[in-house]
Scaffold this motif. Structure first.
Motif, PDB file in Angstrom:
ATOM      1  N   CYS A 131       0.867  -1.179   0.000  1.00  9.36           N
ATOM      2  CA  CYS A 131       0.000   0.000   0.000  1.00  9.36           C
ATOM      3  C   CYS A 131       0.907   1.234   0.000  1.00  9.36           C
ATOM      4  CB  CYS A 131      -0.950  -0.011   1.196  1.00  9.36           C
ATOM      5  SG  CYS A 131      -0.200  -0.400   2.792  1.00  9.36           S
ATOM      6  N   SER A 134       4.487   1.183   1.684  1.00 10.38           N
ATOM      7  CA  SER A 134       4.540   0.344   2.887  1.00 10.38           C
ATOM      8  C   SER A 134       4.037  -1.050   2.563  1.00 10.38           C
ATOM      9  CB  SER A 134       3.679   0.954   4.014  1.00 10.38           C
ATOM     10  OG  SER A 134       4.103   2.263   4.315  1.00 10.38           O
ATOM     11  N   CYS A 136       1.444  -3.602   4.019  1.00 15.78           N
ATOM     12  CA  CYS A 136       0.285  -3.644   4.907  1.00 15.78           C
ATOM     13  C   CYS A 136      -0.003  -5.099   5.267  1.00 15.78           C
ATOM     14  CB  CYS A 136      -0.937  -3.024   4.255  1.00 15.78           C
ATOM     15  SG  CYS A 136      -0.766  -1.233   4.006  1.00 15.78           S
ATOM     16  N   LYS A 179       1.606  -1.825   9.573  1.00 16.97           N
ATOM     17  CA  LYS A 179       2.273  -1.294   8.393  1.00 16.97           C
ATOM     18  C   LYS A 179       3.784  -1.333   8.601  1.00 16.97           C
ATOM     19  CE  LYS A 179      -1.163   1.831   6.392  1.00 16.97           C
ATOM     20  NZ  LYS A 179      -1.422   3.216   5.924  1.00 16.97           N
ATOM     21  N   GLU A 181       7.149   0.005   7.164  1.00 14.46           N
ATOM     22  CA  GLU A 181       7.616   1.068   6.273  1.00 14.46           C
ATOM     23  C   GLU A 181       9.099   0.968   5.933  1.00 14.46           C
ATOM     24  OE1 GLU A 181       6.584   4.730   8.069  1.00 14.46           O
ATOM     25  OE2 GLU A 181       4.418   4.445   7.870  1.00 14.46           O
TER      26      GLU A 181
END
Length: 552
Positions: A131, A134, A136, A179, A181
């Motif tokens: 997403c 990131s 998800c 998430k 990152e």
């Protein structure tokens, strides 16, 4: 018999209160996803006709609660406690007691059971997607009835990346997911989840390669390009590059060395599965060099192209050997060749072939070289011997045609055949001559002059004078139905006169007379009506009775 006596003795003692009933033992609870099953065993020396009652003590409520359906358990010794343990955090103490009539054993109480702590829970299901920039991670319970329970739990997310096994763990609360990152481009990530403070059971790993949707690195180029070609049907296959995502598509084009251009291959603009492209229509020139190229695509991104080595249809296709036919023609063996299909005749006409001739059971053989499909004549062979011939294409894989065999007729067989043919010809000639000369009667068409003459009954008289015969001559006219009877002398004279007249006419009428009709006379027509054949009596020579009476 002894067991029956022992049972009766125990019943008697139990009914008289002389001994206690053994208490149940080995109480155990198996619990999975808050389905709780209590099991136990009879105490040592327990009779077989005991029944059991089960109840549960709630520490929070400080009361004993009856368990529905477990008031008189006989067999199997199992009680479902699910409905009796509604509070997942309360402490419950199951109790089991044996009964026989009015007697009861001492109760057996299990240690405290807390549903939330002691039930076995499966790890949540994991989903992973990209997403934006990131990763998800989503979590879901094994069943929708357990969503509230799984929402209250905490989970460990184990993230592993790359082939070196590097990993780290994240702690997350509930099913809200996480998430991630911080990741490296062009790297594969796999994630598993397990419940905190539970048995170390982890979910199935879910993996993803990040860069393909984020544009951080190139798509792997396809590998292992290969062409399988048979009778000029060319199929190109390949494999995805290492680490390729499953949603790639592929484009194929071909470079012609002679034309110096790249040509698109029809039907291979977006190949997904199977990874096969038919190049037959894209390679029309059988002697040109072609370079197939394959490129992977994902959205607007493309991999580096992979180009195969040069492919020449005439040299690299696999060709079936030609079909062979063999026959005897005069004093030679005639060998014929034909292509596997009529569309390949022009190609096979330009090729050269090795004809392998084997003869006899000793395996003796020799090879002839022939050009095109004109075939070959083998002049040196032995009569009465079996010959087998196979064909292979020169400068090709050693694939031979099916052997075609023939047994050459011997000279004796040829002589017999010639004699039989001559006999048949002679018989036909003799029969024809017999028909022509009239020895064999055939129904022929008569001349018109003979067809018009009606047949007549002719009676020949003996040349010697027979008075009885001459006196009994009778002739009946066909038309008038009259019967003429003459005297002996007149009949003979008339027969003599008629015979002389016949002799004077010769054989010009082929034994038939053309005379005008005479009343009551004997003529060719007999004076009868047309269509009625007259009958007449003719004496070849009726002697004069007077002359016959004259002494010599």
């Amino acid at each position: 018999m002894s067991s029956v006596i022992w049972t009766l003795t125990l019943l008697t003692l139990a009914s008289s209160g002389l001994c206690e009933i053994p208490a149940p033992v080995n109480l155990s609870i198996s619990s999975h996803h808050f389905i709780h099953l209590l099991t136990w065993e009879p105490g040592p020396g327990s009779p077989v006709n005991l029944s059991y009652t089960v109840d549960v003590h709630s520490l929070r409520k400080a009361i004993w609660l009856n368990v529905s359906g477990c008031e008189e358990v006989v067999s199997p010794l199992v009680c479902n406690l699910t409905g009796a343990l509604p509070d997942l955090t309360d402490q419950y103490y199951p109790r089991v007691q044996a009964k026989l009539g009015n007697q009861s054993s001492a109760p057996t109480i299990r240690k405290a059971f807390v549903p939330m702590e002691h039930t076995d829970l499966d790890p949540p299901s994991v989903s992973i997607s990209v997403c934006r920039h990131s990763l998800c991670v989503g979590l879901s319970p094994p069943s929708s009835q357990l969503r509230q329970v799984y929402t209250s739990l905490s989970y460990y997310l184990t993230v592993s990346s790359g082939e070196d096994g590097a990993q780290y763990t994240l702690l997350t609360k509930g099913l809200v997911g996480e998430k991630i990152e911080y990741f490296e481009p062009c790297r594969k990530y796999c994630i598993t989840a397990k419940i905190v403070t539970r048995k170390p059971a982890s979910s199935q790993p879910q993996c993803i390669v990040v860069p393909y949707s984020t544009g951080l690195c190139e798509i792997p180029a396809p590998v292992n390009l290969s062409i399988s070609s048979h009778n000029f049907i060319h199929l190109l296959t390949w494999e995805p590059g290492p680490g390729s995502p499953v949603n790639l598509s592929y484009t194929v084009d071909v470079h012609s060395l002679r034309k110096a251009i790249w040509l698109n291959v029809s039907g291979c603009e977006a190949v997904v599965s199977p990874l096969v492209c038919n190049l037959t229509g894209a390679l029309p020139d059988l002697t040109d060099q072609y370079y197939p190229r394959v490129q992977a695509k994902l959205g607007n991104q493309s991999s580096a192209p992979t180009i195969r080595v040069a492919f020449i249809p005439m040299e690299h296709t696999d060709l079936d050997p030609p079909s062979v036919s063999i026959s005897v023609c005069r004093h030679s063996l005639c060998v014929g060749l034909s292509p596997p299909s009529s569309q390949l005749r022009q190609v096979y006409t330009s090729l050269s072939y090795n004809l392998t001739v084997s003869s006899g059971e000793d395996g003796a053989q020799y090879t002839l070289l022939t050009k095109g499909l004109v075939g070959e004549k083998i002049k040196y062979f032995e009569p009465g011997r079996k010959y087998c011939i196979t064909a292979t294409i020169v400068n090709r894989k050693p694939a031979s045609s099916q052997p075609q065999c023939i047994v050459v007729p011997s000279s004796t067989d040829r002589e017999i055949s010639i004699v039989l043919c001559m006999l048949v010809i002679v018989v036909l000639v003799v029969m024809l001559l017999l028909f022509r000369t009239g020895f064999v009667c055939l129904r022929a068409t008569l001349p018109e002059s003979l067809v018009l003459v009606q047949p007549q009954d002719v009676h020949l008289l003996p040349s010697a004078y027979d008075p009885i015969t001459c006196s009994l001559l009778l002739e009946e006219g066909a038309a008038g139905g009259q019967t003429r009877e003459g005297g002996r002398n007149s009949a003979c004279e008339e027969g003599e006169e008629e015979a002389e007249e016949v002799e004077s006419q010769g054989t010009g009428g082929a034994g038939y007379e053309r005379r005008p009709g005479r009343p009551n006379g004997i003529s060719s027509s007999g004076g009868s009506a047309p269509g009625a054949p007259p009958s007449r009596t003719v004496a070849s020579r009726c002697p004069n009775p007077r002359a016959a009476a004259t002494p010599l």
